[in-house]
Design a protein around this motif. Structure first.
Motif, PDB file in Angstrom:
ATOM      1  N   GLU A  73     -31.788  17.003 -46.025  1.00  0.00           N
ATOM      2  CA  GLU A  73     -32.514  18.263 -45.859  1.00  0.00           C
ATOM      3  C   GLU A  73     -33.812  18.012 -45.099  1.00  0.00           C
ATOM      4  N   GLY A  74     -34.071  18.863 -44.124  1.00  0.00           N
ATOM      5  CA  GLY A  74     -35.287  18.740 -43.326  1.00  0.00           C
ATOM      6  C   GLY A  74     -35.094  18.002 -42.016  1.00  0.00           C
ATOM      7  N   LEU A  75     -33.919  17.371 -41.836  1.00  0.00           N
ATOM      8  CA  LEU A  75     -33.648  16.665 -40.596  1.00  0.00           C
ATOM      9  C   LEU A  75     -32.539  17.363 -39.812  1.00  0.00           C
ATOM     10  N   GLY A  76     -32.549  17.140 -38.515  1.00  0.00           N
ATOM     11  CA  GLY A  76     -31.518  17.695 -37.640  1.00  0.00           C
ATOM     12  C   GLY A  76     -31.137  16.670 -36.599  1.00  0.00           C
ATOM     13  N   ALA A  77     -30.574  17.129 -35.493  1.00  0.00           N
ATOM     14  CA  ALA A  77     -30.143  16.203 -34.448  1.00  0.00           C
ATOM     15  C   ALA A  77     -30.171  16.883 -33.097  1.00  0.00           C
ATOM     16  N   THR A  78     -30.397  16.086 -32.084  1.00  0.00           N
ATOM     17  CA  THR A  78     -30.261  16.523 -30.690  1.00  0.00           C
ATOM     18  C   THR A  78     -29.100  15.767 -30.072  1.00  0.00           C
ATOM     19  N   ILE A  79     -28.189  16.506 -29.432  1.00  0.00           N
ATOM     20  CA  ILE A  79     -27.015  15.904 -28.807  1.00  0.00           C
ATOM     21  C   ILE A  79     -27.054  16.171 -27.308  1.00  0.00           C
ATOM     22  N   ASP A  80     -26.895  15.101 -26.533  1.00  0.00           N
ATOM     23  CA  ASP A  80     -26.848  15.200 -25.073  1.00  0.00           C
ATOM     24  C   ASP A  80     -25.392  15.397 -24.650  1.00  0.00           C
ATOM     25  N   LEU A  81     -25.039  16.600 -24.255  1.00  0.00           N
ATOM     26  CA  LEU A  81     -23.656  16.912 -23.887  1.00  0.00           C
ATOM     27  C   LEU A  81     -23.238  16.260 -22.571  1.00  0.00           C
ATOM     28  N   ASN A  82     -24.198  15.727 -21.845  1.00  0.00           N
ATOM     29  CA  ASN A  82     -23.862  15.017 -20.613  1.00  0.00           C
ATOM     30  C   ASN A  82     -23.521  13.542 -20.858  1.00  0.00           C
ATOM     31  N   THR A  84     -14.027   3.656 -27.819  1.00  0.00           N
ATOM     32  CA  THR A  84     -14.843   4.097 -26.687  1.00  0.00           C
ATOM     33  C   THR A  84     -16.078   4.745 -27.283  1.00  0.00           C
ATOM     34  N   VAL A  85     -17.252   4.169 -26.984  1.00  0.00           N
ATOM     35  CA  VAL A  85     -18.489   4.548 -27.673  1.00  0.00           C
ATOM     36  C   VAL A  85     -19.450   5.214 -26.704  1.00  0.00           C
ATOM     37  N   TYR A  86     -20.026   6.337 -27.144  1.00  0.00           N
ATOM     38  CA  TYR A  86     -21.032   7.047 -26.351  1.00  0.00           C
ATOM     39  C   TYR A  86     -22.323   7.142 -27.165  1.00  0.00           C
ATOM     40  N   THR A  87     -23.453   6.798 -26.529  1.00  0.00           N
ATOM     41  CA  THR A  87     -24.752   7.060 -27.144  1.00  0.00           C
ATOM     42  C   THR A  87     -25.077   8.517 -26.854  1.00  0.00           C
ATOM     43  N   MET A  88     -24.956   9.358 -27.872  1.00  0.00           N
ATOM     44  CA  MET A  88     -24.918  10.797 -27.628  1.00  0.00           C
ATOM     45  C   MET A  88     -26.105  11.583 -28.171  1.00  0.00           C
ATOM     46  N   GLY A  89     -27.034  10.930 -28.855  1.00  0.00           N
ATOM     47  CA  GLY A  89     -28.170  11.694 -29.343  1.00  0.00           C
ATOM     48  C   GLY A  89     -28.953  10.949 -30.396  1.00  0.00           C
ATOM     49  N   THR A  90     -29.849  11.680 -31.039  1.00  0.00           N
ATOM     50  CA  THR A  90     -30.715  11.101 -32.073  1.00  0.00           C
ATOM     51  C   THR A  90     -30.912  12.090 -33.216  1.00  0.00           C
ATOM     52  N   THR A 122     -33.422  14.048 -35.566  1.00  0.00           N
ATOM     53  CA  THR A 122     -34.750  14.618 -35.312  1.00  0.00           C
ATOM     54  C   THR A 122     -35.361  15.193 -36.592  1.00  0.00           C
ATOM     55  N   GLU A 123     -36.623  15.557 -36.516  1.00  0.00           N
ATOM     56  CA  GLU A 123     -37.327  16.127 -37.665  1.00  0.00           C
ATOM     57  C   GLU A 123     -37.202  17.641 -37.728  1.00  0.00           C
ATOM     58  N   GLU A 124     -36.383  18.215 -36.860  1.00  0.00           N
ATOM     59  CA  GLU A 124     -36.145  19.653 -36.889  1.00  0.00           C
ATOM     60  C   GLU A 124     -34.717  19.921 -37.322  1.00  0.00           C
ATOM     61  N   GLU A 125     -34.540  20.785 -38.337  1.00  0.00           N
ATOM     62  CA  GLU A 125     -33.209  21.053 -38.873  1.00  0.00           C
ATOM     63  C   GLU A 125     -32.302  21.697 -37.820  1.00  0.00           C
ATOM     64  N   GLY A 126     -30.989  21.483 -37.989  1.00  0.00           N
ATOM     65  CA  GLY A 126     -30.006  22.064 -37.088  1.00  0.00           C
ATOM     66  C   GLY A 126     -29.617  21.110 -35.981  1.00  0.00           C
ATOM     67  N   VAL A 127     -28.558  21.444 -35.294  1.00  0.00           N
ATOM     68  CA  VAL A 127     -28.082  20.653 -34.174  1.00  0.00           C
ATOM     69  C   VAL A 127     -28.470  21.359 -32.873  1.00  0.00           C
ATOM     70  N   ALA A 128     -29.251  20.677 -32.055  1.00  0.00           N
ATOM     71  CA  ALA A 128     -29.664  21.203 -30.757  1.00  0.00           C
ATOM     72  C   ALA A 128     -28.899  20.471 -29.666  1.00  0.00           C
ATOM     73  N   TYR A 129     -28.415  21.229 -28.683  1.00  0.00           N
ATOM     74  CA  TYR A 129     -27.651  20.644 -27.593  1.00  0.00           C
ATOM     75  C   TYR A 129     -28.463  20.661 -26.302  1.00  0.00           C
ATOM     76  N   GLU A 130     -28.358  19.558 -25.571  1.00  0.00           N
ATOM     77  CA  GLU A 130     -28.945  19.466 -24.238  1.00  0.00           C
ATOM     78  C   GLU A 130     -27.836  19.230 -23.235  1.00  0.00           C
ATOM     79  N   GLY A 131     -27.973  19.773 -22.029  1.00  0.00           N
ATOM     80  CA  GLY A 131     -26.950  19.593 -21.022  1.00  0.00           C
ATOM     81  C   GLY A 131     -25.763  20.510 -21.267  1.00  0.00           C
ATOM     82  N   SER A 132     -24.630  20.192 -20.641  1.00  0.00           N
ATOM     83  CA  SER A 132     -23.454  21.045 -20.754  1.00  0.00           C
ATOM     84  C   SER A 132     -22.187  20.226 -20.617  1.00  0.00           C
ATOM     85  N   LEU A 133     -21.151  20.618 -21.372  1.00  0.00           N
ATOM     86  CA  LEU A 133     -19.847  19.972 -21.285  1.00  0.00           C
ATOM     87  C   LEU A 133     -18.909  20.680 -20.327  1.00  0.00           C
ATOM     88  N   VAL A 134     -19.082  21.993 -20.190  1.00  0.00           N
ATOM     89  CA  VAL A 134     -18.127  22.776 -19.410  1.00  0.00           C
ATOM     90  C   VAL A 134     -18.801  23.414 -18.211  1.00  0.00           C
TER      91      VAL A 134
END
Length: 348
Positions: free
Chosen positions: A265-274, A328-334, A336-348
């Motif tokens: 609780e209290g943590l979130g994540a940022t995911i780089d879709l690129n 097959t491993v991807y470094t895809m994000g970190t 964060t101290e902000e709740e929820g999943v935030a996306y950067e970039g785009s997959l489609v």
């Protein structure tokens, strides 16, 4: 003395006990191939026995999981390509167990059908045994239910049950903190979620299961029946090296809903879709289904079947270990101290 009349038998009612016994005999070699330390008794009894001490545990905590394959079974039934759904069944259970930090120890299956077809049932259970072999898990029992009138001809259903163990104090997630790195392990396709939508999209596309696959060799049905990837052995190897703070199996709910399940609780994540390429199967589904990116990320694994959360100073070593074990491993994000999943970039 009254002459005895021939009555109606169980076989006349549609249940063939002899066929069920024949199935048990057919699958015994497959079950035997899955035997591991701790198995005391397997198929044929009223129950199966497992010795935790013989499996190497001193102060174990048991972890249990159950799941099915969902409407992916409809494609398997309609195409007759049933060999991989047993692997799916195992994967959906054991991939969840490792997310708790547990080693899968044994597996039981429930196979239900209207009329038992020996060849089909054998192929399905051979697939279950293969899934158990690949995850180091013993197939020690199950139930074959022949229920005339409950299923249309040729139809069947599957459920799986797995029990794992870990030493007390080894529960995951643990010690997840802001700055932890998210390593994504590639999926082998759609896996076993979202197939009700898959089937609608295929129907709207006008394609049939036996049509050539637009993005791969073989037929469309064969491509969509690619089994769920098993992450047990590499995930456990990384965890035993002290590299893992959490594991998230990306199933129904996609990246959007499954990653938050392992974050405090209290943590979130940022995911780089690129950070990775969207696999062709998902490009086809989004194009023909008119799906936007948010729907894709909430419904499907989008090419990432498991997320491994690792401390930043162990990220490189963990990525190497997992890669060396075939992932097959991807470094895809970190984290964060902000709740929820935030996306950067785009997959489609």
């Amino acid at each position: 003395m009254t002459e005895r009349q021939n009555g109606i038998t169980y076989a006349d009612a549609g249940v063939d006990i002899d066929a069920g016994n024949a199935l048990v005999e057919r699958i015994k070699p497959a079950a035997k191939r899955t035997t591991r330390a701790g198995v005391m008794s397997g198929l044929g009894g009223f129950g199966a026995l497992f010795d935790l001490k013989a499996a190497g545990y001193d102060d174990p905590v048991l972890v249990a999981a159950t799941d099915g394959v969902g409407t992916k079974l409809r494609i398997a039934i309609d195409t007759g390509n049933v060999d991989g759904v047993g692997i799916d069944l195992v994967a959906m259970c054991v991939n969840d167990l490792v997310c708790q930090g547990a080693e899968p120890l044994f597996f039981l299956d429930y196979f239900a059908t209207g009329k038992l077809e020996l060849d089909t049932a054998t192929r399905i259970i051979e697939g279950i045994a293969k899934g158990c072999e690949l995850s180091g898990c013993a197939l020690i029992g199950g139930e074959t239910a022949e229920m005339p009138g409950m299923y249309p001809e040729g139809d069947f259903d599957l459920a799986g049950f797995s029990v794992g163990a870990m030493e007390r104090g080894g529960t995951l997630p643990a010690n997840v903190a802001a700055g932890d790195v998210l390593l994504g392990l590639a999926s082998d396709g759609v896996h076993s979620n979202g197939y009700s939508l898959v089937r609608v999209i295929v129907e709207h596309s006008g394609m049939k299961w036996d049509d050539p696959c637009p993005w791969d060799a073989g037929t469309l049905g064969e491509a969509l029946l690619t089994p769920t990837r098993l992450y047990v052995k590499p995930a456990l190897a990384a965890a035993r090296e002290g590299m893992v703070n959490a594991l998230a199996h990306i199933t129904g709910g996609g990246l959007t809903e499954n990653l938050p399940r392992v974050l405090p609780e209290g943590l979130g994540a940022t995911i780089d879709l690129n950070a990775w390429e969207l696999p062709p199967v998902f490009r086809w589904l989004t194009a023909h289904g008119g799906m936007d990116e948010a729907e894709l990320l909430k419904t499907y694994n989008a090419g990432i079947g498991m997320i491994v959360v690792v401390p930043a100073d162990k990220a490189d070593a963990a990525a190497k270990l997992l890669s060396d074990m075939g992932e097959t491993v991807y470094t895809m994000g970190t984290v964060t101290e902000e709740e929820g999943v935030a996306y950067e970039g785009s997959l489609v």
